[in-house]
Design an enzyme around this catalytic site. Structure first.
Site, PDB file in Angstrom:
ATOM      1  N   ALA A 166       0.843  -1.200   0.000  1.00 46.84           N
ATOM      2  CA  ALA A 166       0.000   0.000   0.000  1.00 46.84           C
ATOM      3  C   ALA A 166       0.877   1.248   0.000  1.00 46.84           C
ATOM      4  O   ALA A 166       1.725   1.421   0.874  1.00 46.84           O
ATOM      5  CB  ALA A 166      -0.902  -0.001   1.234  1.00 46.84           C
ATOM      6  N   ASP A 167       0.699   2.111  -0.981  1.00 46.56           N
ATOM      7  CA  ASP A 167       1.485   3.349  -1.011  1.00 46.56           C
ATOM      8  C   ASP A 167       0.726   4.446  -0.258  1.00 46.56           C
ATOM      9  O   ASP A 167      -0.313   4.198   0.350  1.00 46.56           O
ATOM     10  CB  ASP A 167       1.821   3.756  -2.447  1.00 46.56           C
ATOM     11  CG  ASP A 167       0.583   4.064  -3.275  1.00 46.56           C
ATOM     12  OD1 ASP A 167      -0.487   4.311  -2.695  1.00 46.56           O
ATOM     13  OD2 ASP A 167       0.693   4.054  -4.519  1.00 46.56           O
ATOM     14  N   SER A 168       1.276   5.652  -0.299  1.00 49.20           N
ATOM     15  CA  SER A 168       0.712   6.721   0.544  1.00 49.20           C
ATOM     16  C   SER A 168      -0.746   7.028   0.176  1.00 49.20           C
ATOM     17  O   SER A 168      -1.559   7.322   1.048  1.00 49.20           O
ATOM     18  CB  SER A 168       1.572   7.978   0.441  1.00 49.20           C
ATOM     19  OG  SER A 168       1.610   8.423  -0.897  1.00 49.20           O
TER      20      SER A 168
ATOM     21  N   ARG B  56      -8.199   0.971  -9.113  1.00 46.98           N
ATOM     22  CA  ARG B  56      -7.607   2.299  -9.256  1.00 46.98           C
ATOM     23  C   ARG B  56      -7.704   2.830 -10.680  1.00 46.98           C
ATOM     24  O   ARG B  56      -7.241   3.921 -10.976  1.00 46.98           O
ATOM     25  CB  ARG B  56      -6.128   2.235  -8.907  1.00 46.98           C
ATOM     26  CG  ARG B  56      -5.825   2.389  -7.460  1.00 46.98           C
ATOM     27  CD  ARG B  56      -4.325   2.427  -7.368  1.00 46.98           C
ATOM     28  NE  ARG B  56      -3.879   2.708  -6.030  1.00 46.98           N
ATOM     29  CZ  ARG B  56      -2.620   3.046  -5.765  1.00 46.98           C
ATOM     30  NH1 ARG B  56      -1.733   3.123  -6.738  1.00 46.98           N
ATOM     31  NH2 ARG B  56      -2.263   3.301  -4.537  1.00 46.98           N
TER      32      ARG B  56
END
Lengths: 80, 394
Positions: free
Chosen positions: A36-38, B60
């Site tokens: 998980a990125d920011s 996403r």
């Protein structure tokens, strides 16, 4: 640790990060263990704010320090 | 195509459309029934997961980008391994609008729940260049990566400009095409209120009773490659971009120039670019939206350039609906499929060609055809005109 609260936390993490519930343990690191990125963490925090009905938002400065599931959970609990 | 003398081969393509996912399914769909009783056609039960590494990556991406990556996957698989430096492999992609579903969902979330609930992924998901960006990242294409947004002409403009990158010598290969997924409730209301959509929910290009278009969606992606390099690596040449034209009506934001003067000039530019005369063209894949104004002007333009009933004409929009910025890409794929199958699909939905038109419209049944140069035209709101001439491969 309140297991009922943590279960709700896990559900949010599973929904937003698309990880297995078994991966969401207090020691799990967002970046290395949960991929998980920011931005993912921002999205998770938004889901947590909604799930726990937090009246105040978790500020960015606090988020910047968060690297593990346990840290994120503690912040949420502190705002309840 | 004018430039430094490099010819432009097509060595792979892929299609995602409501009538079929993948080239073969798409072709079968084109030969099937037309659209009736709906203001938009959408891909039923779309599943993006086969085209992504993870469910999170898929989530996403707006659906418009998912379509683009799915079509790209089929195109790259067919093209095989290109001997091209990443820095000389470009991405010139098209969309009319971009991630409109994401924007609309997030607007509703903001109104209902407040600014704090707006997704941090809104911007990368709604931006028009997201599809082209995603293709370049997935395949490591480090050449020019530009997105063309000339409404319904965008797909054709992208293919023409992509081919020019090769003809000019800037690129050795380019991934091009277009994707669209813009049938949101708000956009359908807008198109409907401007009376562009068919009030009867039927798409029947050039028919005497046409009354507007039906909104479509989908994507097509093409791998264009410097012809000599494609031959050298033993690639199958599926077709060749022979020329392209682009100009503007400078007349009205939505209505075509009377008499199709802009379209005439655009087709002539493409012919000149290809070094061909009108009599060399044996098929027109028309824009043919099924709107009263477009089809009248376009029919007049075709008659002016090719003579009365001088060339076979077809429009796929009876089946696909109008996929805006993806239309030109979906229609270039129709031309390539016609070249492979040696058949021109009929213009579905059309039973009675407008008697005011003197065009040889293929209707009813597919027509046998000997592959030869074909022109695909698309015209966009804003007065954008695009034409691309495609020749058969080997």
């Amino acid at each position: 640790m309140d297991q009922e609260l943590f279960n709700r936390f896990v559900k949010c993490a599973v929904d937003t990060l698309k990880v297995d519930a078994a991966q969401v343990v207090p020691a799990a690191r967002f970046k290395e263990d949960l991929d998980a990125d920011s931005l993912d963490v921002v999205e998770l925090v938004m889901a947590l704010e909604e799930e726990f009905g937090l009246s105040e938002n978790i500020p960015e400065e606090e988020l910047a320090e968060v690297t593990t599931v346990g840290q994120a959970f503690d912040i949420v609990v502190s705002k309840l | 195509m004018q430039g430094l003398g490099h010819r432009v081969a097509i060595t792979g393509y892929g299609v995602v459309a409501p009538c079929g996912i993948g080239k073969e399914a798409y072709w079968n769909g084109l030969l099937g029934p037309g659209i009736t009783g709906t203001r938009s056609v959408e891909i039923p039960e779309w599943d993006p997961l086969p085209y992504f590494e993870s469910a999170k990556d898929a989530r996403r991406s707006d659906r418009v980008e998912q379509f683009a990556l799915a079509a790209a996957q089929e195109a790259f698989q067919q093209a095989g391994t290109l001997n091209v430096e990443p820095s000389r492999f470009g991405t010139i992609f098209a969309t009319g609008i971009g991630g409109l579903h994401t924007l609309e969902e997030q607007v509703i979330i903001r109104v209902e729940k407040g600014e704090r609930r707006v997704s941090p992924f809104l911007v990368p998901m709604m931006m028009a260049n997201a599809s082209g960006a995603a293709i370049s990242m997935r395949y490591g294409l480090q050449g020019p990566n530009e997105t063309i947004c000339t409404a319904c002409a965008a797909g054709t403009h992208a293919i023409g400009y992509a081919a020019r990158q090769i003809a000019w010598g800037r690129c050795d290969a380019v991934a091009t095409g277009g994707s669209e997924c813009a049938a949101t409730l708000t956009s359908l209301a807008g198109f409907s209120n401007m009376t562009a959509l068919s009030s009867t929910g039927s798409s029947k290009p050039f028919d005497a009773t046409r009354d507007g278009f039906v909104m479509g969606e989908g994507a097509a992606v093409f791998i264009l490659e410097r012809y000599d390099l494609a031959v050298a690596r033993g690639a199958k040449i599926l077709g060749e971009i022979l020329g392209a034209g682009s100009n503007a009506d400078a007349h009205h934001i939505t209505a075509p120039a009377p008499g199709g003067t802009g379209a005439i000039a655009c087709m002539n530019l493409a012919l000149e670019d290809a070094g061909l005369s009108a009599s060399d063209i044996s098929l027109v894949n028309a824009h043919g939206t099924s709107t009263p104004l477009n089809d009248a002007a376009e029919a007049e333009a075709m008659t002016h350039v090719f003579g009365a009933r001088g060339v076979a004409v077809t429009s796929g929009k009876g089946v696909t609906g109008h996929a805006l910025g993806a239309a030109g890409a979906l229609e270039a794929a129709q031309v390539l499929l016609s070249m492979e199958k040696k058949l021109i699909p009929p213009t579905a939905g059309t039973t009675q060609v407008d008697p005011a038109m003197t065009i040889d419209l293929v209707t009813g049944f597919a027509r046998a055809w000997t592959p030869a140069p074909a022109i695909s035209n698309n015209f966009g709101f804003g007065g954008h005109n695009g034409s691309v001439i495609i020749g058969p491969g080997e």
